[in-house]
Design a protein around this motif. Structure first.
Motif, PDB file in Angstrom:
ATOM      1  N   LEU A 166     -93.722 -65.587 -17.755  1.00  0.00           N
ATOM      2  CA  LEU A 166     -94.559 -65.906 -18.919  1.00  0.00           C
ATOM      3  C   LEU A 166     -94.940 -67.381 -18.909  1.00  0.00           C
ATOM      4  CD1 LEU A 166     -95.953 -65.200 -21.545  1.00  0.00           C
ATOM      5  CD2 LEU A 166     -93.725 -65.424 -22.704  1.00  0.00           C
ATOM      6  N   LYS A 167     -93.991 -68.252 -18.647  1.00  0.00           N
ATOM      7  CA  LYS A 167     -94.284 -69.693 -18.590  1.00  0.00           C
ATOM      8  C   LYS A 167     -95.325 -69.985 -17.510  1.00  0.00           C
ATOM      9  CE  LYS A 167     -89.828 -71.405 -20.284  1.00  0.00           C
ATOM     10  NZ  LYS A 167     -88.573 -72.095 -19.910  1.00  0.00           N
ATOM     11  N   PHE A 168     -95.160 -69.367 -16.359  1.00  0.00           N
ATOM     12  CA  PHE A 168     -96.109 -69.563 -15.256  1.00  0.00           C
ATOM     13  C   PHE A 168     -97.511 -69.106 -15.658  1.00  0.00           C
ATOM     14  CE2 PHE A 168     -98.378 -67.746 -11.607  1.00  0.00           C
ATOM     15  CZ  PHE A 168     -98.503 -68.872 -10.811  1.00  0.00           C
ATOM     16  N   LEU A 169     -97.612 -67.912 -16.243  1.00  0.00           N
ATOM     17  CA  LEU A 169     -98.917 -67.387 -16.643  1.00  0.00           C
ATOM     18  C   LEU A 169     -99.549 -68.234 -17.746  1.00  0.00           C
ATOM     19  CD1 LEU A 169     -98.073 -63.593 -16.472  1.00  0.00           C
ATOM     20  CD2 LEU A 169     -99.718 -64.822 -15.030  1.00  0.00           C
ATOM     21  N   MET A 170     -98.731 -68.720 -18.651  1.00  0.00           N
ATOM     22  CA  MET A 170     -99.256 -69.612 -19.696  1.00  0.00           C
ATOM     23  C   MET A 170     -99.845 -70.874 -19.071  1.00  0.00           C
ATOM     24  SD  MET A 170     -96.340 -69.295 -22.670  1.00  0.00           S
ATOM     25  CE  MET A 170     -97.041 -70.640 -23.653  1.00  0.00           C
ATOM     26  N   GLU A 171     -99.125 -71.438 -18.108  1.00  0.00           N
ATOM     27  CA  GLU A 171     -99.592 -72.651 -17.435  1.00  0.00           C
ATOM     28  C   GLU A 171    -100.893 -72.376 -16.668  1.00  0.00           C
ATOM     29  OE1 GLU A 171     -98.178 -75.344 -13.691  1.00  0.00           O
ATOM     30  OE2 GLU A 171     -96.612 -74.708 -15.095  1.00  0.00           O
ATOM     31  N   GLN A 172    -100.928 -71.254 -15.931  1.00  0.00           N
ATOM     32  CA  GLN A 172    -102.111 -70.915 -15.150  1.00  0.00           C
ATOM     33  C   GLN A 172    -103.339 -70.689 -16.020  1.00  0.00           C
ATOM     34  OE1 GLN A 172    -102.382 -70.697 -11.598  1.00  0.00           O
ATOM     35  NE2 GLN A 172    -100.533 -71.899 -11.942  1.00  0.00           N
ATOM     36  N   ASN A 197     -89.572 -57.719 -26.657  1.00  0.00           N
ATOM     37  CA  ASN A 197     -89.408 -56.288 -26.925  1.00  0.00           C
ATOM     38  C   ASN A 197     -90.524 -55.520 -26.209  1.00  0.00           C
ATOM     39  OD1 ASN A 197     -91.752 -56.197 -28.590  1.00  0.00           O
ATOM     40  ND2 ASN A 197     -90.553 -56.871 -30.365  1.00  0.00           N
ATOM     41  N   ILE A 198     -90.449 -54.206 -26.269  1.00  0.00           N
ATOM     42  CA  ILE A 198     -91.413 -53.351 -25.562  1.00  0.00           C
ATOM     43  C   ILE A 198     -92.841 -53.624 -26.005  1.00  0.00           C
ATOM     44  CG2 ILE A 198     -92.200 -50.938 -25.435  1.00  0.00           C
ATOM     45  CD1 ILE A 198     -90.087 -51.455 -23.463  1.00  0.00           C
ATOM     46  N   ARG A 199     -93.074 -53.759 -27.291  1.00  0.00           N
ATOM     47  CA  ARG A 199     -94.425 -54.026 -27.802  1.00  0.00           C
ATOM     48  C   ARG A 199     -94.971 -55.323 -27.220  1.00  0.00           C
ATOM     49  NH1 ARG A 199     -96.646 -57.345 -30.962  1.00  0.00           N
ATOM     50  NH2 ARG A 199     -94.712 -58.204 -31.771  1.00  0.00           N
ATOM     51  N   GLN A 200     -94.131 -56.358 -27.189  1.00  0.00           N
ATOM     52  CA  GLN A 200     -94.554 -57.658 -26.673  1.00  0.00           C
ATOM     53  C   GLN A 200     -94.827 -57.592 -25.163  1.00  0.00           C
ATOM     54  OE1 GLN A 200     -91.033 -59.608 -28.080  1.00  0.00           O
ATOM     55  NE2 GLN A 200     -92.091 -60.552 -29.829  1.00  0.00           N
ATOM     56  N   VAL A 201     -93.984 -56.870 -24.460  1.00  0.00           N
ATOM     57  CA  VAL A 201     -94.171 -56.716 -23.012  1.00  0.00           C
ATOM     58  C   VAL A 201     -95.498 -56.025 -22.725  1.00  0.00           C
ATOM     59  CG1 VAL A 201     -93.308 -55.491 -20.970  1.00  0.00           C
ATOM     60  CG2 VAL A 201     -91.723 -56.792 -22.403  1.00  0.00           C
ATOM     61  N   ARG A 202     -95.776 -54.950 -23.449  1.00  0.00           N
ATOM     62  CA  ARG A 202     -97.054 -54.240 -23.249  1.00  0.00           C
ATOM     63  C   ARG A 202     -98.248 -55.140 -23.551  1.00  0.00           C
ATOM     64  NH1 ARG A 202     -95.070 -48.821 -26.104  1.00  0.00           N
ATOM     65  NH2 ARG A 202     -94.107 -47.850 -24.294  1.00  0.00           N
ATOM     66  N   ALA A 203     -98.145 -55.896 -24.646  1.00  0.00           N
ATOM     67  CA  ALA A 203     -99.250 -56.787 -25.036  1.00  0.00           C
ATOM     68  C   ALA A 203     -99.480 -57.869 -23.976  1.00  0.00           C
ATOM     69  CB  ALA A 203     -98.955 -57.407 -26.394  1.00  0.00           C
ATOM     70  N   LEU A 204     -98.398 -58.449 -23.465  1.00  0.00           N
ATOM     71  CA  LEU A 204     -98.537 -59.489 -22.435  1.00  0.00           C
ATOM     72  C   LEU A 204     -99.080 -58.908 -21.130  1.00  0.00           C
ATOM     73  CD1 LEU A 204     -95.249 -61.489 -23.074  1.00  0.00           C
ATOM     74  CD2 LEU A 204     -97.599 -62.292 -23.455  1.00  0.00           C
ATOM     75  N   SER A 205     -98.601 -57.726 -20.785  1.00  0.00           N
ATOM     76  CA  SER A 205     -99.073 -57.050 -19.586  1.00  0.00           C
ATOM     77  C   SER A 205    -100.579 -56.832 -19.655  1.00  0.00           C
ATOM     78  CB  SER A 205     -98.344 -55.717 -19.428  1.00  0.00           C
ATOM     79  OG  SER A 205     -98.890 -54.962 -18.387  1.00  0.00           O
ATOM     80  N   GLU A 206    -101.047 -56.378 -20.795  1.00  0.00           N
ATOM     81  CA  GLU A 206    -102.480 -56.141 -20.988  1.00  0.00           C
ATOM     82  C   GLU A 206    -103.264 -57.447 -20.979  1.00  0.00           C
ATOM     83  OE1 GLU A 206    -105.190 -54.358 -24.520  1.00  0.00           O
ATOM     84  OE2 GLU A 206    -103.454 -53.127 -23.922  1.00  0.00           O
ATOM     85  N   ARG A 207    -102.751 -58.458 -21.651  1.00  0.00           N
ATOM     86  CA  ARG A 207    -103.463 -59.736 -21.735  1.00  0.00           C
ATOM     87  C   ARG A 207    -103.650 -60.372 -20.363  1.00  0.00           C
ATOM     88  NH1 ARG A 207    -103.151 -64.541 -25.915  1.00  0.00           N
ATOM     89  NH2 ARG A 207    -104.537 -65.960 -24.824  1.00  0.00           N
ATOM     90  N   PHE A 208    -102.581 -60.378 -19.561  1.00  0.00           N
ATOM     91  CA  PHE A 208    -102.630 -61.065 -18.276  1.00  0.00           C
ATOM     92  C   PHE A 208    -103.011 -60.157 -17.112  1.00  0.00           C
ATOM     93  CE2 PHE A 208     -99.656 -63.832 -20.699  1.00  0.00           C
ATOM     94  CZ  PHE A 208    -100.406 -65.000 -20.651  1.00  0.00           C
ATOM     95  N   GLY A 209    -103.122 -58.857 -17.367  1.00  0.00           N
ATOM     96  CA  GLY A 209    -103.509 -57.916 -16.312  1.00  0.00           C
ATOM     97  C   GLY A 209    -102.463 -57.779 -15.230  1.00  0.00           C
ATOM     98  N   VAL A 210    -101.183 -57.799 -15.621  1.00  0.00           N
ATOM     99  CA  VAL A 210    -100.089 -57.655 -14.667  1.00  0.00           C
ATOM    100  C   VAL A 210     -99.224 -56.465 -15.092  1.00  0.00           C
ATOM    101  CG1 VAL A 210    -100.034 -60.096 -14.032  1.00  0.00           C
ATOM    102  CG2 VAL A 210     -98.597 -59.284 -15.909  1.00  0.00           C
ATOM    103  N   ALA A 268     -96.107 -54.417 -16.436  1.00  0.00           N
ATOM    104  CA  ALA A 268     -95.118 -54.682 -17.484  1.00  0.00           C
ATOM    105  C   ALA A 268     -93.796 -55.118 -16.864  1.00  0.00           C
ATOM    106  CB  ALA A 268     -94.934 -53.440 -18.350  1.00  0.00           C
ATOM    107  N   ALA A 269     -93.517 -54.667 -15.653  1.00  0.00           N
ATOM    108  CA  ALA A 269     -92.271 -55.039 -14.969  1.00  0.00           C
ATOM    109  C   ALA A 269     -92.164 -56.550 -14.751  1.00  0.00           C
ATOM    110  CB  ALA A 269     -92.175 -54.317 -13.636  1.00  0.00           C
ATOM    111  N   THR A 270     -93.265 -57.248 -14.783  1.00  0.00           N
ATOM    112  CA  THR A 270     -93.277 -58.699 -14.628  1.00  0.00           C
ATOM    113  C   THR A 270     -92.430 -59.371 -15.692  1.00  0.00           C
ATOM    114  OG1 THR A 270     -95.502 -58.588 -13.722  1.00  0.00           O
ATOM    115  CG2 THR A 270     -94.790 -60.743 -14.515  1.00  0.00           C
ATOM    116  N   PHE A 271     -92.402 -58.795 -16.874  1.00  0.00           N
ATOM    117  CA  PHE A 271     -91.716 -59.430 -18.013  1.00  0.00           C
ATOM    118  C   PHE A 271     -90.354 -58.836 -18.318  1.00  0.00           C
ATOM    119  CE2 PHE A 271     -96.317 -59.749 -18.658  1.00  0.00           C
ATOM    120  CZ  PHE A 271     -96.453 -61.126 -18.576  1.00  0.00           C
ATOM    121  N   VAL A 272     -89.925 -57.856 -17.539  1.00  0.00           N
ATOM    122  CA  VAL A 272     -88.639 -57.206 -17.816  1.00  0.00           C
ATOM    123  C   VAL A 272     -87.538 -57.825 -16.995  1.00  0.00           C
ATOM    124  CG1 VAL A 272     -87.409 -54.999 -17.760  1.00  0.00           C
ATOM    125  CG2 VAL A 272     -89.818 -55.073 -18.376  1.00  0.00           C
TER     126      VAL A 272
END
Length: 187
Positions: free
Chosen positions: A134-140, A168-181, A183-187
């Protein structure tokens, strides 16, 4: 008549027109048994049946040796070989244009697997946590904590980034969708 075998930018061995055509037939999936126990240049041949097609092992070995000499497609030995295989993969990808039905797509898969095997042994990716991703994607993406409203308030985002709270699951899904990666990236 002789011709050079060309694969991408690599020029290989000299072979007869018949051998060249045999290679092309073999790698386009059109190779088949020709005649009663004879194949290629007319030598007596040992044949095997693979997926209901007769394969002349002697001829196959000849084709494989020529192909291997022309392309050096073998398990990757060192960085120079890795660089050549990477160039070949790029040339093959340009040729196939992502068409899964292209005759060379099987070769793309083979070369890609060889590269993946070498990279996993010689260039392993470091383990990372979801927070580090998440930190990396925020920076990018040049994002601030306050811009991640899909996670929650800036305070929630801050707690997550400091490791005081888990996604949580909701946040993981939202981040996955936002960054196009994944969901396993955030787990």
């Amino acid at each position: 008549m002789f011709s050079k075998l060309n694969f991408g930018d690599m020029t290989g061995v000299t072979c007869t027109r018949q051998e060249h055509e045999s290679l092309l037939m073999f790698f386009s999936g059109k190779a088949c048994h020709q005649g009663a126990g004879r194949f290629g240049r007319g030598c007596q041949a040992f044949t095997i049946n693979v997926m209901n097609a007769a394969i002349n092992v002697k001829h196959l070995r000849l084709i494989w040796e020529q192909f291997r000499a022309a392309t050096d497609i073998t398990p990757i030995r060192d960085e120079a070989h890795y660089a050549r295989m990477t160039e070949m993969l790029e040339a093959l990808m340009d040729e196939t244009q992502g068409d899964e039905k292209h005759p060379a797509m099987g070769l793309v898969n083979i070369v890609g697997d060889l590269i993946e095997d070498y990279e996993s042994k010689q260039h392993p990716l470091p383990e990372f946590t979801g927070v580090q991703a998440l930190k990396f994607l925020m920076e990018q993406h040049g994002l601030k904590q306050s811009e991640l409203t899909e996670i929650g308030s800036q305070g929630v985002v801050s707690e997550i980034l400091r490791g005081k709270r888990e996604l949580n699951i909701r946040q993981v899904r939202a981040l996955s969708e936002r960054f196009g990666v994944s969901a396993a990236t955030f787990v």
